[in-house]
Design an enzyme around this catalytic site. Structure first.
Site, PDB file in Angstrom:
ATOM      1  N   CYS A 122     -36.892 -22.565  21.637  1.00 33.15           N
ATOM      2  CA  CYS A 122     -37.052 -21.116  21.822  1.00 33.15           C
ATOM      3  C   CYS A 122     -38.145 -20.528  20.938  1.00 33.15           C
ATOM      4  CB  CYS A 122     -35.727 -20.401  21.579  1.00 33.15           C
ATOM      5  SG  CYS A 122     -34.397 -21.048  22.602  1.00 33.15           S
ATOM      6  N   HIS A 246     -37.088 -13.434  19.516  1.00 34.20           N
ATOM      7  CA  HIS A 246     -36.558 -14.220  20.636  1.00 34.20           C
ATOM      8  C   HIS A 246     -35.241 -13.582  21.085  1.00 34.20           C
ATOM      9  CE1 HIS A 246     -34.823 -17.225  23.073  1.00 34.20           C
ATOM     10  NE2 HIS A 246     -33.979 -17.662  22.155  1.00 34.20           N
ATOM     11  N   ASN A 280     -30.960 -15.176  27.900  1.00 32.57           N
ATOM     12  CA  ASN A 280     -31.788 -15.931  26.946  1.00 32.57           C
ATOM     13  C   ASN A 280     -32.622 -16.928  27.746  1.00 32.57           C
ATOM     14  OD1 ASN A 280     -32.748 -17.943  25.200  1.00 32.57           O
ATOM     15  ND2 ASN A 280     -30.954 -17.855  23.871  1.00 32.57           N
TER      16      ASN A 280
HETATM   17  C1  LIG Z   1     -22.005 -18.401  21.537  1.00 30.39           C
HETATM   18  C2  LIG Z   1     -21.589 -17.010  21.032  1.00 30.39           C
HETATM   19  C3  LIG Z   1     -21.911 -15.974  22.081  1.00 30.39           C
HETATM   20  C4  LIG Z   1     -20.082 -17.031  20.816  1.00 30.39           C
HETATM   21  O1  LIG Z   1     -19.692 -15.754  20.320  1.00 30.39           O
HETATM   22  P1  LIG Z   1     -18.736 -15.652  19.041  1.00 30.39           P
HETATM   23  O2  LIG Z   1     -18.602 -14.218  18.783  1.00 30.39           O
HETATM   24  O3  LIG Z   1     -19.319 -16.502  17.962  1.00 30.39           O
HETATM   25  O4  LIG Z   1     -17.425 -16.242  19.628  1.00 30.39           O
HETATM   26  P2  LIG Z   1     -16.515 -17.429  19.034  1.00 30.39           P
HETATM   27  O5  LIG Z   1     -17.108 -18.756  19.366  1.00 30.39           O
HETATM   28  O6  LIG Z   1     -16.213 -17.103  17.596  1.00 30.39           O
HETATM   29  O7  LIG Z   1     -15.207 -17.210  19.864  1.00 30.39           O
HETATM   30  C5  LIG Z   1     -14.414 -16.065  19.710  1.00 30.39           C
HETATM   31  C6  LIG Z   1     -13.293 -16.103  20.729  1.00 30.39           C
HETATM   32  O8  LIG Z   1     -13.855 -15.862  22.034  1.00 30.39           O
HETATM   33  C7  LIG Z   1     -13.564 -16.950  22.894  1.00 30.39           C
HETATM   34  N1  LIG Z   1     -14.728 -17.139  23.752  1.00 30.39           N
HETATM   35  C8  LIG Z   1     -15.811 -17.914  23.537  1.00 30.39           C
HETATM   36  N2  LIG Z   1     -16.682 -17.789  24.554  1.00 30.39           N
HETATM   37  C9  LIG Z   1     -16.123 -16.916  25.422  1.00 30.39           C
HETATM   38  C10 LIG Z   1     -16.539 -16.385  26.651  1.00 30.39           C
HETATM   39  N3  LIG Z   1     -17.708 -16.724  27.226  1.00 30.39           N
HETATM   40  N4  LIG Z   1     -15.728 -15.516  27.257  1.00 30.39           N
HETATM   41  C11 LIG Z   1     -14.555 -15.144  26.725  1.00 30.39           C
HETATM   42  N5  LIG Z   1     -14.114 -15.630  25.556  1.00 30.39           N
HETATM   43  C12 LIG Z   1     -14.884 -16.508  24.912  1.00 30.39           C
HETATM   44  C13 LIG Z   1     -13.304 -18.120  21.971  1.00 30.39           C
HETATM   45  O9  LIG Z   1     -12.503 -19.101  22.582  1.00 30.39           O
HETATM   46  C14 LIG Z   1     -12.603 -17.453  20.833  1.00 30.39           C
HETATM   47  O10 LIG Z   1     -11.261 -17.208  21.178  1.00 30.39           O
HETATM   48  P3  LIG Z   1     -10.096 -17.306  20.078  1.00 30.39           P
HETATM   49  O11 LIG Z   1     -10.432 -16.267  19.054  1.00 30.39           O
HETATM   50  O12 LIG Z   1      -8.862 -17.021  20.870  1.00 30.39           O
HETATM   51  O13 LIG Z   1     -10.176 -18.691  19.547  1.00 30.39           O
HETATM   52  C15 LIG Z   1     -22.275 -16.656  19.681  1.00 30.39           C
HETATM   53  O14 LIG Z   1     -21.782 -17.463  18.670  1.00 30.39           O
HETATM   54  C16 LIG Z   1     -23.767 -16.778  19.739  1.00 30.39           C
HETATM   55  O15 LIG Z   1     -24.431 -16.087  20.476  1.00 30.39           O
HETATM   56  N6  LIG Z   1     -24.311 -17.672  18.901  1.00 30.39           N
HETATM   57  C17 LIG Z   1     -25.742 -17.862  18.869  1.00 30.39           C
HETATM   58  C18 LIG Z   1     -26.120 -18.729  19.999  1.00 30.39           C
HETATM   59  C19 LIG Z   1     -27.580 -18.685  20.267  1.00 30.39           C
HETATM   60  O16 LIG Z   1     -28.230 -17.723  19.986  1.00 30.39           O
HETATM   61  N7  LIG Z   1     -28.062 -19.768  20.842  1.00 30.39           N
HETATM   62  C20 LIG Z   1     -29.410 -19.851  21.228  1.00 30.39           C
HETATM   63  C21 LIG Z   1     -30.290 -20.061  20.079  1.00 30.39           C
HETATM   64  S1  LIG Z   1     -31.906 -20.003  20.663  1.00 30.39           S
END
Ligand SMILES: CC(C)(COP(=O)(O)OP(=O)(O)OC[C@H]1O[C@@H](n2cnc3c(N)ncnc32)[C@H](O)[C@@H]1OP(=O)(O)O)[C@@H](O)C(=O)NCCC(=O)NCCS
Length: 324
Positions: A122, A246, A280
């Site tokens: 990215c 990004h 993204n």
């Molecule tokens: C992936 C991402 C969206 C997840 O969001 P988060 O706020 O960290 O969520 P978590 O992984 O902590 O999960 C929180 C809860 O939501 C749930 N959950 C995860 N994805 C979900 C979805 N798509 N829909 C609904 N619930 C979801 C999890 O199971 C968890 O449930 P629990 O609390 O009962 O265990 C976030 O971490 C993110 O954007 N990270 C950066 C990724 C990125 O930028 N990647 C590209 C880099 S170039």
């Protein structure tokens, strides 16, 4: 002993034109909630995406690159023969041989181009822009077309709710050429290769990411790199008219903007939020955001624009540019 002659390049460089393209198919959060355990509300609150575009089966990253690259040339008022180098940033190719850049250059009409693919995930567009600017300044290229093009849907498990809600398909491009006044500042780049396991292709098939770890890294480590890019260009945070990070997650974008404002960036600094309707799109996200924002009249030619790309590797790169 013979002395080698060195090429002479331009004093300074700038972006001469930009362009982008997206597939036609719009995919809403509602659509995704029918194939995986997620909701519109969760995606909006945690990632900030409302909808994104997925490419058709027969639409490739190469096809999108041709469209975005041609638009950037037209925006610059140039013809293909005015360009001699094509850099194609991409991290989603399923067929590394041949590369994308050579056939894309040919299809655009840039014959006998120096053409190569560049993979910095990215951060790829900002890496490519840095290389392009230096090629023109060194005299290795008269003008370089930099394209970021990705078909992420080829490498994302369509029912994995930790990735399929985030990633999408698109291409964005910029033409880099000589200028009288500097329009592209020095690139600040680097990698954290010790954190490579945070984002990778699991079993060589689908993207896996440690979402929370990537989130923490991006929200703490990227703003300081953006500040270094500003310093390298001899500017202060208050000089920035436009911030285009990004488009990984709207909360990451907002966290970077907040950190920069704490360091003196203005409240009226325009911050890219193209992810809301584009998702993204990896190396395509920065040039496409710039293109969309300029078309919407949110940013203007001459604006001091801070770009900062980051992603798998982990890799990062940023520079200040003047909006074309
Ligand atoms: C992936 C991402 C969206 C997840 O969001 P988060 O706020 O960290 O969520 P978590 O992984 O902590 O999960 C929180 C809860 O939501 C749930 N959950 C995860 N994805 C979900 C979805 N798509 N829909 C609904 N619930 C979801 C999890 O199971 C968890 O449930 P629990 O609390 O009962 O265990 C976030 O971490 C993110 O954007 N990270 C950066 C990724 C990125 O930028 N990647 C590209 C880099 S170039």
């Amino acid at each position: 002993m013979s002395t080698l002659r060195l090429a002479r390049g331009a004093q300074a460089t700038r972006i001469l034109g930009i362009g982008s393209t997206q597939p036609e198919q719009v995919v809403t959060n509602e659509d995704l909630s029918k194939v995986m355990d997620t909701t519109d509300q969760w995606i909006r609150e945690r990632v900030g995406i409302i909808e994104r575009r997925f490419a058709a089966k027969d639409e490739s990253a190469e096809d999108m690159a041709v469209v975005a690259g041609s638009k950037a040339l037209a925006d610059a008022g140039l013809s293909p023969s005015d360009v001699d180098t094509v850099i194609l940033a991409n991290c989603t190719s399923l067929t590394p041989i041949p590369n994308y850049a050579a056939p894309v250059a040919d299809r655009i009409g840039i014959k006998r181009a120096g053409a190569f693919d560049l993979n910095a995930a990215c951060a790829g567009f900002c890496y490519g822009l840095g290389v392009a600017s230096d090629l023109v300044r060194c005299g290795s290229s008269k003008r370089t077309l930099v394209i970021g093009s990705e078909k992420l849907t080829d490498v994302v498990d369509p029912v994995d709710r930790s990735t399929a809600i985030i990633f999408a398909d698109a291409a964005g491009a910029a033409v880099v050429g000589p200028a009288e006044e500097p329009g592209i500042g020095p690139v600040v780049w680097g990698t954290a290769g010790d954190l490579v396991d945070m984002i990778y292709m699991r079993d060589g098939k689908y993207i896996f990411q440690e979402g929370q770890s990537v989130f923490r890294w991006a929200t703490t480590q990227i703003a300081p790199i953006a500040l270094r890019a500003l310093e390298a260009a001899g500017l202060q945070p208050s000089d920035v008219d436009v911030l285009i990070p990004h488009q990984a997650n709207l909360r990451i974008v907002e966290a970077i903007a907040k950190r920069l404002r704490k360091q003196g960036a203005r409240d009226d600094m325009v911050v890219a939020d193209d992810i809301v309707y584009s998702g993204n799109t990896s190396s395509a996200s920065i040039p496409m955001a710039m293109d969309h924002m300029r078309a919407a009249g949110r940013i203007h030619s001459g604006d001091v624009t801070l770009l900062i790309g980051f992603g798998a590797g982990l890799s990062y790169a940023g520079q200040v540019v003047i909006c074309p």
